[in-house]
Design an enzyme around this catalytic site. Structure first.
Site, PDB file in Angstrom:
ATOM      1  N   ASP A   1      -4.671   2.122  18.826  1.00 16.31           N
ATOM      2  CA  ASP A   1      -5.694   2.156  19.878  1.00 16.31           C
ATOM      3  C   ASP A   1      -5.034   2.338  21.248  1.00 16.31           C
ATOM      4  O   ASP A   1      -5.508   3.094  22.088  1.00 16.31           O
ATOM      5  CB  ASP A   1      -6.511   0.858  19.833  1.00 16.31           C
TER       6      ASP A   1
ATOM      7  N   GLY B   1       0.837  -1.202   0.000  1.00 19.01           N
ATOM      8  CA  GLY B   1       0.000   0.000   0.000  1.00 19.01           C
ATOM      9  C   GLY B   1       0.867   1.244   0.000  1.00 19.01           C
ATOM     10  O   GLY B   1       0.503   2.290   0.546  1.00 19.01           O
TER      11      GLY B   1
ATOM     12  N   THR C   1      -1.465  -3.885   9.156  1.00 21.22           N
ATOM     13  CA  THR C   1      -2.165  -2.650   9.521  1.00 21.22           C
ATOM     14  C   THR C   1      -3.482  -2.523   8.746  1.00 21.22           C
ATOM     15  O   THR C   1      -4.466  -2.012   9.271  1.00 21.22           O
ATOM     16  CB  THR C   1      -1.265  -1.429   9.233  1.00 21.22           C
TER      17      THR C   1
ATOM     18  N   HIS D   1      -9.203  -4.883  16.529  1.00 29.63           N
ATOM     19  CA  HIS D   1      -9.084  -3.479  16.123  1.00 29.63           C
ATOM     20  C   HIS D   1     -10.394  -3.084  15.437  1.00 29.63           C
ATOM     21  O   HIS D   1     -10.519  -3.130  14.216  1.00 29.63           O
ATOM     22  CB  HIS D   1      -7.905  -3.251  15.176  1.00 29.63           C
TER      23      HIS D   1
HETATM   24  P1  NAI Z   1      -5.117   4.401   1.191  1.00 28.12           P
HETATM   25  O1  NAI Z   1      -6.340   4.007   0.437  1.00 28.12           O
HETATM   26  O2  NAI Z   1      -4.630   5.801   1.150  1.00 28.12           O
HETATM   27  O3  NAI Z   1      -3.901   3.484   0.701  1.00 28.12           O
HETATM   28  C1  NAI Z   1      -4.026   2.104   0.551  1.00 28.12           C
HETATM   29  C2  NAI Z   1      -3.110   1.693  -0.586  1.00 28.12           C
HETATM   30  O4  NAI Z   1      -3.105   0.272  -0.664  1.00 28.12           O
HETATM   31  C3  NAI Z   1      -3.576   2.208  -1.952  1.00 28.12           C
HETATM   32  O5  NAI Z   1      -2.527   2.946  -2.550  1.00 28.12           O
HETATM   33  C4  NAI Z   1      -3.888   0.930  -2.723  1.00 28.12           C
HETATM   34  O6  NAI Z   1      -3.567   1.023  -4.098  1.00 28.12           O
HETATM   35  C5  NAI Z   1      -2.988  -0.068  -2.006  1.00 28.12           C
HETATM   36  N1  NAI Z   1      -3.372  -1.462  -2.219  1.00 28.12           N
HETATM   37  C6  NAI Z   1      -4.612  -1.999  -2.367  1.00 28.12           C
HETATM   38  N2  NAI Z   1      -4.538  -3.315  -2.594  1.00 28.12           N
HETATM   39  C7  NAI Z   1      -3.233  -3.636  -2.600  1.00 28.12           C
HETATM   40  C8  NAI Z   1      -2.522  -4.845  -2.805  1.00 28.12           C
HETATM   41  N3  NAI Z   1      -3.153  -5.992  -3.084  1.00 28.12           N
HETATM   42  N4  NAI Z   1      -1.168  -4.817  -2.735  1.00 28.12           N
HETATM   43  C9  NAI Z   1      -0.525  -3.664  -2.484  1.00 28.12           C
HETATM   44  N5  NAI Z   1      -1.140  -2.482  -2.293  1.00 28.12           N
HETATM   45  C10 NAI Z   1      -2.473  -2.466  -2.348  1.00 28.12           C
HETATM   46  O7  NAI Z   1      -5.362   3.906   2.685  1.00 28.12           O
HETATM   47  P2  NAI Z   1      -4.547   4.270   4.001  1.00 28.12           P
HETATM   48  O8  NAI Z   1      -5.162   5.460   4.633  1.00 28.12           O
HETATM   49  O9  NAI Z   1      -3.101   4.285   3.710  1.00 28.12           O
HETATM   50  O10 NAI Z   1      -4.926   3.023   4.913  1.00 28.12           O
HETATM   51  C11 NAI Z   1      -4.465   1.721   4.608  1.00 28.12           C
HETATM   52  C12 NAI Z   1      -5.185   0.687   5.458  1.00 28.12           C
HETATM   53  O11 NAI Z   1      -4.884   0.866   6.838  1.00 28.12           O
HETATM   54  C13 NAI Z   1      -6.718   0.725   5.360  1.00 28.12           C
HETATM   55  O12 NAI Z   1      -7.187  -0.606   5.307  1.00 28.12           O
HETATM   56  C14 NAI Z   1      -7.128   1.359   6.677  1.00 28.12           C
HETATM   57  O13 NAI Z   1      -8.425   0.979   7.043  1.00 28.12           O
HETATM   58  C15 NAI Z   1      -6.096   0.771   7.594  1.00 28.12           C
HETATM   59  N6  NAI Z   1      -5.918   1.462   8.874  1.00 28.12           N
HETATM   60  C16 NAI Z   1      -5.625   0.679   9.967  1.00 28.12           C
HETATM   61  C17 NAI Z   1      -5.424   1.236  11.202  1.00 28.12           C
HETATM   62  C18 NAI Z   1      -5.117   0.376  12.381  1.00 28.12           C
HETATM   63  O14 NAI Z   1      -4.975   0.920  13.478  1.00 28.12           O
HETATM   64  N7  NAI Z   1      -4.978  -0.933  12.267  1.00 28.12           N
HETATM   65  C19 NAI Z   1      -5.528   2.697  11.398  1.00 28.12           C
HETATM   66  C20 NAI Z   1      -5.792   3.430  10.196  1.00 28.12           C
HETATM   67  C21 NAI Z   1      -5.986   2.826   8.974  1.00 28.12           C
END
Ligand code: NAI
Length: 329
Positions: free
Chosen positions: A159, A11, A129, A187
């Site tokens: 969290d 990502g 994540t 989470h």
């Molecule tokens: P974002 O949408 O800005 O970036 C996600 C990226 O992952 C995109 O560039 C997309 O092209 C890429 N992606 C999708 N499928 C993929 C694959 N098969 N292989 C490689 N890359 C791939 O999202 P953001 O804001 O960066 O968040 C990422 C993730 O983290 C989301 O699932 C979000 O819900 C999660 N998250 C988890 C948290 C936690 O505490 N565990 C806290 C905040 C977000």
């Protein structure tokens, strides 16, 4: 050592990674002596944007960044990696059911689990994540039979940090005065942030706060719903704080936790605290020599028991759903 540690990040063109990659390259993950090689995975349509991120990494001229490789094939990108931070995931879009979300992410994390199994270094540590993080980690783990289960973690450190900040603000102390905070469970909004073992300046937090109503009706929902509150305010999901937590979890897993404290890590359950094996759930953990241990022997009162059980029940139902979809290998 002077041999670069190979760090895979998925990502990599996304919002979290725009806050994550530069800090890793600056030495905040592995320290100021340890060179790193970044292996960045994206989906094909995002590779151009990722090239722009790599241009910016170049333009920082980070002394510790030995090499950056990018690609859209997990088998190539994960080759020989020592650490893997799985941030990329499929977000919930409009009209998507929970089962659709689990299935869409299952397609990603089965492939990445197998690729890690076949190509990562023997010592690989994997931190998920991307949401639903605990169940995505379970899927990856189940598809990597040659990697010990305990090398698969999911992120509940954000969290944890949110809970520390709320308690520090309530008691009027610096965050440095808070220790032994615990997040239990998933989470998600069912997570249980537990102040009953936390300390404020070494004193039991519940005694210092002395306000059960605040704990139940303010602290708990604030921490549980913090992600949604940030989306409301910012119009985008937490990115800088999620990147920070991702670094802190992996940093502590590699370099150890401080004496007299613990952190919250989602790890495969081993039966501790009556949580049956089979899910990846958040526990209080310490780390020595790169190996985590669940903190044992904490007393769990009836209030906490009910909250922990509810969150573990949610994890069990997610596990059953992805098992039913044939995603657990
Ligand atoms: P974002 O949408 O800005 O970036 C996600 C990226 O992952 C995109 O560039 C997309 O092209 C890429 N992606 C999708 N499928 C993929 C694959 N098969 N292989 C490689 N890359 C791939 O999202 P953001 O804001 O960066 O968040 C990422 C993730 O983290 C989301 O699932 C979000 O819900 C999660 N998250 C988890 C948290 C936690 O505490 N565990 C806290 C905040 C977000």
């Amino acid at each position: 050592s002077n041999t670069p540690v190979k760090v895979a990040v998925t990502g990599a063109a996304g919002a979290i990674c725009y806050n994550l990659l530069f800090r890793i390259a600056a030495g905040e993950l592995l320290g100021p002596e340890q060179p790193v090689e970044l292996r960045l995975l994206e989906i094909t349509p995002a590779l151009k944007a990722l090239e722009g991120v790599v241009m910016e990494l170049d333009d920082c001229a980070f002394p510790l960044l030995s090499k950056v490789e990018i690609g859209d094939d997990a088998n190539t990108v994960f080759d020989g990696v020592n650490l893997a931070m799985l941030v990329g995931a499929r977000p919930r879009s409009k009209g998507m059911e929970r089962s659709d979300l689990l299935e869409a992410n299952g397609a990603i994390f089965t492939v990445q689990g197998r690729a890690l199994n076949d190509h990562a270094a023997d010592d690989v540590k994997v931190l998920v994540t991307g949401n639903p993080a605990n169940t995505n980690a379970l899927i990856a783990m189940s598809n990597a039979p040659d990697i010990p289960n305990r090398r698969f973690n999911a992120l509940t450190r954000l969290d944890h940090n949110r809970a520390v900040a709320q308690l520090a603000q309530k008691t009027g102390v610096s965050v440095n005065a808070i220790s032994q905070m615990t997040i239990w469970g998933n989470h998600s909004a069912t997570q249980y942030p537990d102040v009953f073992h936390a300390l404020v300046d070494g004193r039991p937090a519940a005694e210092v706060v002395d306000d059960q109503d605040w704990v139940e009706n303010d602290f708990l929902p604030t921490v549980q719903k913090r992600g949604a509150a940030i989306i409301d305010a910012r119009g985008a999901s937490s990115a800088a704080s999620a990147a920070n937590a991702t670094i802190e979890h992996m940093r502590d897993w590699v370099r150890g936790t401080p004496a007299n404290d613990w952190v919250s890590m989602s790890v495969p359950s081993d039966g501790s605290y009556g949580i049956a094996e089979g899910v990846i759930t958040s526990y209080p953990c310490t780390v020595t020599d790169g190996e985590y241990s669940i903190v044992e022997g904490l007393e769990i009162d009836a209030f906490s028991r009910e909250k922990i059980d509810a969150s573990v029940a949610e994890l069990n139902s997610e596990r059953e759903a992805v098992h039913g979809m044939g995603l657990l290998g």
